[in-house]
Design an enzyme around this catalytic site. Sequence first.
Site, PDB file in Angstrom:
ATOM      1  N   ARG A   1       0.557  -1.273   0.134  1.00 32.13           N
ATOM      2  CA  ARG A   1       0.182  -0.114   0.259  1.00 32.13           C
ATOM      3  C   ARG A   1       0.671   1.268   0.237  1.00 32.13           C
ATOM      4  O   ARG A   1       0.553   2.184  -0.283  1.00 32.13           O
ATOM      5  CB  ARG A   1      -0.915   0.010   1.313  1.00 32.13           C
TER       6      ARG A   1
ATOM      7  N   ALA B   1      33.061  38.768   2.934  1.00 29.17           N
ATOM      8  CA  ALA B   1      31.395  38.024   1.714  1.00 29.17           C
ATOM      9  C   ALA B   1      31.906  37.517   0.968  1.00 29.17           C
ATOM     10  O   ALA B   1      32.766  38.195   0.095  1.00 29.17           O
ATOM     11  CB  ALA B   1      30.903  38.881   1.385  1.00 29.17           C
TER      12      ALA B   1
END
Length: 447
Positions: free
Chosen positions: A15, A362
Amino acid sequence: MSVSLVILAAGQGTRMNSDLPKVLHTLAASPLLHHAMQAGRALDPQQTVVVAGHGAEAVTKAALAYDEDAVVVLQHEQLGTAHAVAQAAAVLSDMAGDIVILYGDTPLIRPETLEALREARARHAVVVLGFHAADPGRYGRLITDGDELHRIVEFKDATPEERAITLCNSGLICAEGKLLFDLVAQVGNDNAAGEYYLPDIIGLARGRGLSAGVVLCDEAETMGVNTRAELARAESAFQARARAEALENGVTLTAPETVFFALDTVVGRDALIGPNVIFGPGVTVESGAEIRAFCHLEGCHISRGATVGPFSRLRPGAELAEDVHVGNFVEIKNAILDEGVKVGHLTYIGDANVGEFTNIGAGTVTCNYDGVMKHRTTIGKNAFIGSDTMLVAPVSVGDNAMTASGSVITQDVPAEALALARAHQTNKPGLAARLRARLVQIKASRT
Ligand code: UD1
Ligand code: CA
């Protein structure tokens, strides 16, 4: 007395409508099978036997990944739960002590419940874990008289009166090992399903004048996963429990209902977890660390005082020492960040070591992959990596060194040195204004 586990995991799980064996579907980032094994681990089992059938190769791999001492036995044909248990006889028949039978598709059993099941063995030869079902559906029904369990009747074989009983069989059973295999060998398949039913051992034990008993647990714990919808319900039940436990253990969750834990997540006291944080497998967060909103973490360790996020991704092998700061839009993989390292924004650090108190600007990228192999970047302590530095690995940057913004670093940078690896800038006086005027003229001539 010692205890061994038999975990039934041979069924196909039709199932689920899936190519994957049912017990390998994922709940809280781990296969269902691992949940059953983890619950059983609380009993400190002498031996764990997993009965595999459908997808046996993959199930075996998963079982051994959780516990390399587990033994997997095969049930080639799924002839019923008693037949499945019988497959473990060869491994366990010489083992003294009790056996607890668990289902690989029943992931929410609590360790305390298994302990209660074992304790009840002092009073009964066989103990079954039962529960009162709100909707008893197709569960086996427990036929009791006060404290005594007489027999279990499967739904298919039950009379209307028996079907009206709401006390149900969870499937979990504890019995003395030798007795269990003895009884299982006696079970026949003369029933509606033509299967060898494990629950039949209750009637057989009673027939020998032995006593059988029931230990009750909450229905939520016995929930079996048979469909994708049930898998989703089990996930939500697991998460509700994990969140409540975290809060209980002194973890602050700003929005508990948005945090998703894995089966093995460990979070220390006074840690703070913001909204929308997802834990994959293998994460430990020490006391006092802070995970801000929208982080995705797996296979990583975050030490005391570290802050992560918002919007960070920590992948396997990310090790953050104390007071490390990893900020927004940063990905870290297989990298060790020593104490006090700061990686604030928009950066990828993979296959790297970063020494203490180094600052990564960054837009830094460790270029760790050449399309074929992975290479390592090593950065010393107190270094300063300028914004938009490409570190083309294998490469190293020494202690107290700096890289200039926009540099593409392809050679090692010695300690204390400043590496400048970018084109020289030239300024052309007045050229911007002349260029703009020319472009405006071109555009006008086209309309
Ligand atoms: C079983 C019980 C039922 C109980 C219910 C609880 C039997 C006959 N019935 O029914 O009383 O209320 O669980 O959920 O035991 N398995 C094997 N090999 C087999 C058959 C099953 O390994 O040959 C495994 C399955 O993979 C599963 C577990 O045993 O993990 C239970 O089997 P399942 O067919 O789901 O039993 P139920 O019909 O649900
Ligand atoms: Ca079932």
